[in-house]
Design a protein around this motif. Structure first.
Motif, PDB file in Angstrom:
ATOM      1  N   ALA A   1     178.703 -21.201  31.216  1.00 56.38           N
ATOM      2  CA  ALA A   1     177.909 -22.361  31.632  1.00 56.38           C
ATOM      3  C   ALA A   1     178.164 -22.661  33.105  1.00 56.38           C
ATOM      4  O   ALA A   1     178.358 -23.799  33.515  1.00 56.38           O
ATOM      5  CB  ALA A   1     178.240 -23.559  30.757  1.00 56.38           C
ATOM      6  N   PHE A   2     178.116 -21.603  33.908  1.00 59.06           N
ATOM      7  CA  PHE A   2     178.417 -21.717  35.335  1.00 59.06           C
ATOM      8  C   PHE A   2     177.538 -22.752  36.027  1.00 59.06           C
ATOM      9  O   PHE A   2     178.023 -23.559  36.829  1.00 59.06           O
ATOM     10  CB  PHE A   2     178.235 -20.340  36.005  1.00 59.06           C
ATOM     11  CG  PHE A   2     178.446 -20.365  37.483  1.00 59.06           C
ATOM     12  CD1 PHE A   2     179.732 -20.388  38.002  1.00 59.06           C
ATOM     13  CD2 PHE A   2     177.368 -20.365  38.361  1.00 59.06           C
ATOM     14  CE1 PHE A   2     179.939 -20.410  39.366  1.00 59.06           C
ATOM     15  CE2 PHE A   2     177.577 -20.392  39.720  1.00 59.06           C
ATOM     16  CZ  PHE A   2     178.865 -20.406  40.236  1.00 59.06           C
ATOM     17  N   ASP A   3     176.240 -22.770  35.701  1.00 57.18           N
ATOM     18  CA  ASP A   3     175.314 -23.694  36.363  1.00 57.18           C
ATOM     19  C   ASP A   3     175.593 -25.162  36.010  1.00 57.18           C
ATOM     20  O   ASP A   3     175.121 -26.072  36.690  1.00 57.18           O
ATOM     21  CB  ASP A   3     173.864 -23.332  36.049  1.00 57.18           C
ATOM     22  CG  ASP A   3     173.558 -23.368  34.569  1.00 57.18           C
ATOM     23  OD1 ASP A   3     174.491 -23.229  33.760  1.00 57.18           O
ATOM     24  OD2 ASP A   3     172.372 -23.535  34.229  1.00 57.18           O
ATOM     25  N   GLU A   4     176.369 -25.414  34.958  1.00 54.66           N
ATOM     26  CA  GLU A   4     176.701 -26.786  34.573  1.00 54.66           C
ATOM     27  C   GLU A   4     178.141 -27.148  34.944  1.00 54.66           C
ATOM     28  O   GLU A   4     178.622 -28.230  34.618  1.00 54.66           O
ATOM     29  CB  GLU A   4     176.504 -26.968  33.062  1.00 54.66           C
ATOM     30  CG  GLU A   4     175.054 -26.789  32.642  1.00 54.66           C
ATOM     31  CD  GLU A   4     174.901 -26.885  31.135  1.00 54.66           C
ATOM     32  OE1 GLU A   4     175.767 -27.508  30.479  1.00 54.66           O
ATOM     33  OE2 GLU A   4     173.922 -26.335  30.620  1.00 54.66           O
ATOM     34  N   ASP A   5     178.827 -26.213  35.646  1.00 58.50           N
ATOM     35  CA  ASP A   5     180.210 -26.422  36.071  1.00 58.50           C
ATOM     36  C   ASP A   5     181.117 -26.740  34.874  1.00 58.50           C
ATOM     37  O   ASP A   5     181.893 -27.687  34.881  1.00 58.50           O
ATOM     38  CB  ASP A   5     180.290 -27.547  37.114  1.00 58.50           C
ATOM     39  CG  ASP A   5     181.593 -27.481  37.897  1.00 58.50           C
ATOM     40  OD1 ASP A   5     182.191 -26.382  37.962  1.00 58.50           O
ATOM     41  OD2 ASP A   5     182.022 -28.526  38.408  1.00 58.50           O
ATOM     42  N   VAL A   6     180.968 -25.906  33.811  1.00 55.73           N
ATOM     43  CA  VAL A   6     181.712 -26.107  32.574  1.00 55.73           C
ATOM     44  C   VAL A   6     182.547 -24.871  32.265  1.00 55.73           C
ATOM     45  O   VAL A   6     182.084 -23.746  32.412  1.00 55.73           O
ATOM     46  CB  VAL A   6     180.748 -26.393  31.394  1.00 55.73           C
ATOM     47  CG1 VAL A   6     181.495 -26.444  30.079  1.00 55.73           C
ATOM     48  CG2 VAL A   6     179.986 -27.676  31.636  1.00 55.73           C
ATOM     49  N   LEU A   7     183.761 -25.096  31.841  1.00 53.65           N
ATOM     50  CA  LEU A   7     184.638 -24.022  31.384  1.00 53.65           C
ATOM     51  C   LEU A   7     184.562 -23.990  29.862  1.00 53.65           C
ATOM     52  O   LEU A   7     184.772 -25.014  29.202  1.00 53.65           O
ATOM     53  CB  LEU A   7     186.084 -24.277  31.829  1.00 53.65           C
ATOM     54  CG  LEU A   7     187.137 -23.306  31.295  1.00 53.65           C
ATOM     55  CD1 LEU A   7     186.912 -21.910  31.864  1.00 53.65           C
ATOM     56  CD2 LEU A   7     188.525 -23.819  31.623  1.00 53.65           C
ATOM     57  N   SER A   8     184.254 -22.859  29.278  1.00 53.32           N
ATOM     58  CA  SER A   8     184.162 -22.721  27.823  1.00 53.32           C
ATOM     59  C   SER A   8     185.440 -22.096  27.299  1.00 53.32           C
ATOM     60  O   SER A   8     185.951 -21.131  27.867  1.00 53.32           O
ATOM     61  CB  SER A   8     182.976 -21.833  27.441  1.00 53.32           C
ATOM     62  OG  SER A   8     181.778 -22.392  27.902  1.00 53.32           O
TER      63      SER A   8
END
Length: 175
Positions: free
Chosen positions: A140-147
């Motif tokens: 989820a790079f475009d949402e600045d989220v680490l999964s």
């Protein structure tokens, strides 16, 4: 018990568990004698940690109905070790009741309840792979989220489930 389920068969398919057939094919037709006979099917050495396993609807339609009909009963919370195991606080005939949505709510020829000691007759272990943890900053790079994902595989072995073992079941009669 297929490979899709890791060959896990569950308590229903373990050995020759003593079985009591209820007075009817619905929870409303079960009697105190049916529950007493189920308790009597489990050897004394397993009663210290014994408990009931059933659906909440099955409990309401059988145990709760019978207890209220007998009079003088309350549904106070359990205390001590039983409370830690039984967060719902219900008991029947002196034993804690554990609710499971995997148990039948109403069905002909179904197992209405199990009775026994899951502490003494069940071992739960993790698979050889143990616990696995993975992360991705790309998902989820475009949402600045680490999964982050964690997985663990486990299996349950009912090692004392035979005719003189830690468990018995109460079945609804066939229609």
């Amino acid at each position: 018990g297929t490979s899709s389920y890791g060959s896990i068969t569950g308590l229903e398919n373990e050995g020759s568990i003593p079985s009591v057939t209820g007075a009817g094919n619905t929870f409303a037709e079960l009697t105190e004698a049916n529950f007493s006979a189920t308790i009597a099917s489990v050897p004394d050495k397993y009663h210290r940690n014994a408990m009931w396993l059933m659906s909440r609807k099955g409990f309401a339609g059988s145990c709760e109905r019978l207890a209220w009909a007998a009079g003088g009963n309350t549904h106070g919370q359990l205390t001590g070790d039983s409370a830690a195991v039984n967060s719902a606080g219900r008991n029947y005939m002196g034993y804690p009741v554990i609710f499971s949505d995997q148990m039948p709510a109403e069905a002909n020829s179904a197992t209405a309840a199990y009775f026994g000691s899951f502490f003494d007759g069940l071992v739960v272990g993790t698979h050889v792979d143990g616990f696995r943890l993975a992360s991705s900053s790309d998902f989820a790079f475009d949402e600045d989220v680490l999964s982050v994902r964690g997985t663990v595989r486990y299996d349950a072995d009912f090692h004392d489930a035979g005719a003189t073992g830690a468990f018995a079941k109460l079945d609804l009669a066939a229609s």
